[in-house]
Design a protein around this motif. Structure first.
Motif, PDB file in Angstrom:
ATOM      1  N   TYR A   1     -10.677 -38.435  13.907  1.00 29.37           N
ATOM      2  CA  TYR A   1     -12.044 -38.873  13.566  1.00 29.37           C
ATOM      3  C   TYR A   1     -12.935 -39.056  14.785  1.00 29.37           C
ATOM      4  CZ  TYR A   1      -9.806 -39.913   9.128  1.00 29.37           C
ATOM      5  OH  TYR A   1      -9.120 -39.792   7.946  1.00 29.37           O
TER       6      TYR A   1
ATOM      7  N   TRP B   1     -18.234 -41.684   8.242  1.00 34.37           N
ATOM      8  CA  TRP B   1     -17.555 -41.382   6.980  1.00 34.37           C
ATOM      9  C   TRP B   1     -17.214 -39.897   6.849  1.00 34.37           C
ATOM     10  CZ3 TRP B   1     -16.042 -45.841   5.192  1.00 34.37           C
ATOM     11  CH2 TRP B   1     -16.778 -46.987   5.539  1.00 34.37           C
TER      12      TRP B   1
ATOM     13  N   ARG C   1      -9.434 -46.267   8.008  1.00 31.20           N
ATOM     14  CA  ARG C   1      -9.374 -44.798   8.084  1.00 31.20           C
ATOM     15  C   ARG C   1      -7.934 -44.364   8.405  1.00 31.20           C
ATOM     16  NH1 ARG C   1     -14.237 -41.201   7.909  1.00 31.20           N
ATOM     17  NH2 ARG C   1     -13.047 -40.989   6.010  1.00 31.20           N
TER      18      ARG C   1
END
Ligand code: FAD
Length: 439
Positions: free
Chosen positions: A142, A154, A332
């Motif tokens: 990410y 996101w 996450r």
């Protein structure tokens, strides 16, 4: 010690946190008449009390890795090192290992060559092994870390982590405050003394030599050796001693939040979890009692750094913004994480040096030493720092010119030579540092 207007010791140690208490123990073991003075009511009540107490060797520099590697042996046999049993019990080391998630440009590229050079055991896990061991970890990449109030937070992951590095010898200590108390008891068994609720307001000096300290109630404690181990207050003590401007590397206090969240339903993280270092999301986390997960931050560039000018006054409440940043980053990595509405955690201060590497050194004021700038990453090294500082102090007091010819300490367990010049107050900012809690 009974407070009186005048006492004499061989060494005054300012602070009874984990590092100050370790220095007290190591010096008293060598026969020095020591006194640790702390303004708080007990050992380890300062920044040590809120430490995550993670023990790992994943530092950026060879010297950083070598020192942390040495620390493992102290924790593995804490009782033997202390030589005494604390009436409150001795702290426990949970040697669960560390799992370091690998991403391109990650910290492993810095520490792995040092692990190889030093022969530190580790395993390289592929994603299948990682999946078997931690089926509840998502493998997405990410980074770079973002804050949850930007849409890109996101986004779908752009690739997968490249497995992990597992180091079996690392882990965490159960109770950092108790650890400091253990060291206090160990020092006392060697004749060391501790004075609590005693605030040092002056470091007295004459003819370029330290003379001792003065307390708020007017008590004078004289000693030819004074050691600044005041944690986030280190810069204040250095100013008191008139050495602040003489040091090339400075220290300052940085606010830091650590959050506690329950492990996901069905996951026994307390007994099967492991300290996990996740540079991709800029978080670290470890198991905590009550089947909780404790999550801290690696202070990524996108997070505002809250430098604190007065370590007595700062916001010690968990903030919504930082809770969201750290806990949602963790979510996450662990998508099954439930996010509680009640925000739980601790807030404390790091004593950060200009390059996030500590200063273990003498100063330009003869007899005045510093063990400061622990930069959120020196709990683990406290006993090693105690040993190194005692050796450095003894050599310098016996006339050794440490500035010209830096003291090299041979470590107790790994027998590695640690060049104390690496921690010099007058070094240039070390470009090899991660400039983060990874040192
Ligand atoms: C939130 C957080 C998480 C951390 N996590 C980790 C981790 O996982 N692993 C790791 O290795 N490290 C970690 N650290 C870093 C580690 O905890 C510190 O490096 C270590 O505890 C510092 O110990 P110390 O003895 O130097 O300082 P402190 O514990 O801060 O002790 C300094 C003492 O000096 C006293 N003092 C200050 N001024 C005066 C004065 N004028 N007169 C008398 N006494 C004075 C204070 O009262 C205090 O008790 C973390 C730190 C924090 C804050």
């Amino acid at each position: 010690m009974h407070q009186s207007s005048h006492e004499e010791f061989d060494a005054v140690i300012i602070g009874a946190g984990v590092i100050g208490a370790a220095i007290g123990f190591e010096l008293s073991k060598r026969g020095y008449r020591t006194i640790n003075v702390d303004k708080l009511p007990a050992a380890g009540f300062g920044s040590t009390s809120n430490s995550c107490a993670i023990v790992r060797a994943t530092y950026s520099t060879y010297d950083g890795v070598a020192m942390a590697y040495e620390s493992f042996s102290y924790w593995k046999d804490w009782d033997k090192y202390l030589e005494v049993e604390d009436e409150r019990g001795n702290a426990k080391y949970f040697q669960r290992g560390t799992v370091y998630l690998r991403v391109a440009g990650g910290q492993d590229e810095r520490f792995k060559p040092h692990f190889d050079a030093l022969g530190i055991p580790y395993e390289e896990w592929d994603n299948t092994t990682l999946q078997e061991r931690f089926p509840f970890y998502d493998h997405g990449v990410y980074g770079p870390a973002k804050r949850p109030d930007v849409d890109a937070f996101w986004d779908e992951p752009h690739g997968s982590v490249s497995g992990a590095i597992f180091t079996p010898d690392s882990g965490y200590v159960s109770d950092p405050q108790l650890t400091s108390h253990n060291l206090q008891r160990a020092a006392e068994a060697k004749g060391g003394q501790f004075l609590f609720n005693g605030e040092i307001t002056d470091v007295r000096r004459a003819d370029g030599r330290v003379q001792g300290v003065t307390l708020a109630d007017g008590t004078h404690i004289d000693a030819p050796i004074v050691v600044n181990v005041a944690g986030p207050h280190s810069f204040i003590i250095n100013k008191m001693a008139g050495v602040y401007d003489t040091m090339n590397i400075k220290t300052k206090a940085l606010r830091h939040e650590v959050h506690h969240v329950p492990a996901p339903d069905g996951v026994d993280f307390e007994t099967s979890g492991m300290h996990t270092s996740d540079s991709d999301l800029a978080i670290y986390f470890r198991p905590e009692v009550g089947n909780n997960i404790l999550v801290g931050s690696e202070d990524p560039a996108c997070d505002p750094k809250v430098w604190v000018e007065d370590p007595e006054h700062y916001n010690n409440a968990v903030t919504e913004a930082q809770w969201n940043a750290q806990v949602l980053r963790l979510a996450r990595r662990i998508p099954s994480l439930g996010i509680p509405s009640q925000k739980k955690g601790v807030v404390d201060l790091y004593d950060v040096s200009d390059d996030w590497i500590p200063i273990y050194d003498r100063t330009d004021l003869d007899g005045f030493y510093v063990a400061i700038g622990s930069s959120g990453n020196q709990f683990k090294n406290a006993p090693v720092a105690g040993h190194c500082m005692a050796e450095l102090i003894e050599r310098v007091q016996n006339g050794h010119d440490h500035d010209l010819d830096p003291v090299v300490v041979t470590t107790r367990y790994t027998q590695l030579p640690l060049n104390m010049g690496f921690y010099s107050r007058n070094r240039e900012v070390n470009p090899n540092s991660s400039f983060s809690v990874n040192g």
